[in-house]
Design a protein around this motif. Structure first.
Motif, short mmCIF file in Angstrom:
data_model
loop_
_atom_site.label_atom_id
_atom_site.label_comp_id
_atom_site.label_asym_id
_atom_site.label_seq_id
_atom_site.Cartn_x
_atom_site.Cartn_y
_atom_site.Cartn_z
N THR A 221 2.06 4.87 -2.28
CA THR A 221 3.12 3.84 -2.19
C THR A 221 4.14 5.55 -3.58
O THR A 221 5.62 5.15 -3.26
N ASN A 225 7.62 6.19 -2.72
CA ASN A 225 9.47 5.47 -2.71
C ASN A 225 9.81 6.67 -4.16
O ASN A 225 10.57 6.59 -3.84
N ARG A 284 1.08 -3.48 0.00
CA ARG A 284 2.27 -2.17 0.21
C ARG A 284 2.06 -0.98 0.61
O ARG A 284 2.74 -0.39 1.17
N GLN A 285 0.59 -0.48 0.50
CA GLN A 285 0.34 0.90 0.67
C GLN A 285 0.37 1.27 2.77
O GLN A 285 0.23 1.68 3.35
N ALA A 288 3.30 2.11 3.76
CA ALA A 288 4.10 3.65 3.27
C ALA A 288 3.38 4.40 4.24
O ALA A 288 4.01 5.47 3.92
#
Length: 353
Positions: A221, A225, A284-285, A288
């Motif tokens: 992540t 980002n 969230r990974q 990602a």
């Protein structure tokens, strides 16, 4: 154009109203708890802080107000934030394991490579009596920082490179790998035969794109980002050498001013924060990793034999640690890992009957 301007003015007014409301609540409260961190409002740290704020303010019936300062708004770097925390000017701050090691040297034990087999073992250790021992150990050294919970801030550290794909420890040899300033992370790269290069986080993108370094040690992540694939990072090896723990601290100076009822509310609120900040990186990974592949990235998962080779190649890290800090905290972590491994094995055996 008029519609856009109206929307902008409305949004500005809403933000101003929220700020005034927060300020009014703080003035009316018996306690104001300020949370500061260097991450952005997109990080799980912000989500967890919002849950903490909602819990503490509602359960205290407004006697405690919580203010959140992301993106370095309260203090611009870790040194400044820690000084404010220890002085009681700031109530809550978060450090990585590496940052913690700069405050309490023996705490670097948590960054020894391949210490935890998976999330369940790591979280079991960080939910157990070891955390109570660590809290007491820091306070016993006269450091006015009270450890509340250990959560996660980005999954696991893995090797990402701009050049060749790392499959074995041999592939690390000669590579210039970016590390944080923590000595233990530099030593890991050194023992694997690489050239550790400490670089500040905001400078990593440029360092990758210009070839100052050929790789870095981060979670997926954080990699996405910061748009590291645009800087040439195309290879990711999921060796999982370190759990990216996040240590949440309450200023002990400020803690002593709270009444017992508020202390309990804050403690429980921190545990709700912990739940959120552990879950969000795992969720969230997924996107990602998909985004990394979509940008042409290659993801490699070492085999059991290759993972064992990484562990063997870095086995000297334990001696490096004990030579500096002794065996007390390493023994404590080893005992906690063994107990958690036995517990999770027994849980599976029971479920598999």
């Amino acid at each position: 154009m008029k519609k856009k301007l109206t929307s902008l003015l409305a949004a500005t007014a809403l933000t101003a109203s929220a700020a005034l409301s927060s300020a009014s609540a703080a003035l009316a409260a018996d306690y104001t708890i300020k949370i500061a961190f260097l991450g952005s409002p997109e990080d799980e740290d912000y989500d967890g802080s919002m849950v903490f704020k909602d819990y503490v303010e509602s359960r205290s019936n407004g006697r405690a107000a919580v203010e959140i300062y992301p993106s370095g708004q309260f203090c611009g770097n870790e040194k400044e934030c820690l000084e404010n925390l220890q002085a009681g000017i700031l109530e809550v701050y978060i450090t990585t394991i590496g940052g913690f090691g700069n405050v309490f040297g023996p705490g670097q034990v948590l960054d020894l490579p391949y210490m935890f087999a998976n999330d369940r073992i790591a979280e079991c250790v960080f939910d157990g009596p070891f955390v109570n021992e660590l809290r007491a150990g820091v306070l016993a050294e006269g450091i006015p920082m009270r450890l509340m919970v250990i959560s996660n801030t980005g999954g696991w550290r893995n090797f990402g490179t701009t050049t060749k794909l790392i499959k074995t420890p041999e592939d690390v040899k000669g590579l210039k790998i970016r590390t944080i300033p923590a000595e233990i992370q530099q030593e890991l790269v050194r023992q694997l035969g690489g050239n550790p290069t400490p670089i500040a986080w905001p400078e990593v993108y440029t360092s990758l794109s210009t070839g100052v370094v050929e790789g870095t040690k981060n979670g997926i992540t954080d990699i996405m980002n910061m748009k590291f694939p645009e800087a040439g990072l195309k290879n990711l090896t999921l060796d999982g050498h370190a759990y990216m723990g996040a240590l949440w601290w309450y200023s002990d100076v400020a803690w002593q001013t709270l009444d017992d009822e508020t202390k309990r509310i804050v403690f429980d609120g921190m545990n709700h924060l912990k739940t959120v900040t552990r879950a969000f990186p795992m969720r969230r990974q997924i996107e990602a990793y998909e985004a990394f592949r979509a940008e042409g990235g290659t993801i490699y998962v070492p085999t059991a034999e290759e993972k064992a080779a990484f562990q063997e190649a870095s086995s000297g890290m334990r001696k490096w640690y004990t030579d500096k800090f002794g065996a007390e905290w390493l023994d404590k972590v080893d005992a906690a890992v063994a107990a958690c491994s036995a517990s999770t094995d027994a849980e599976f055996a029971s479920a598999n009957q």
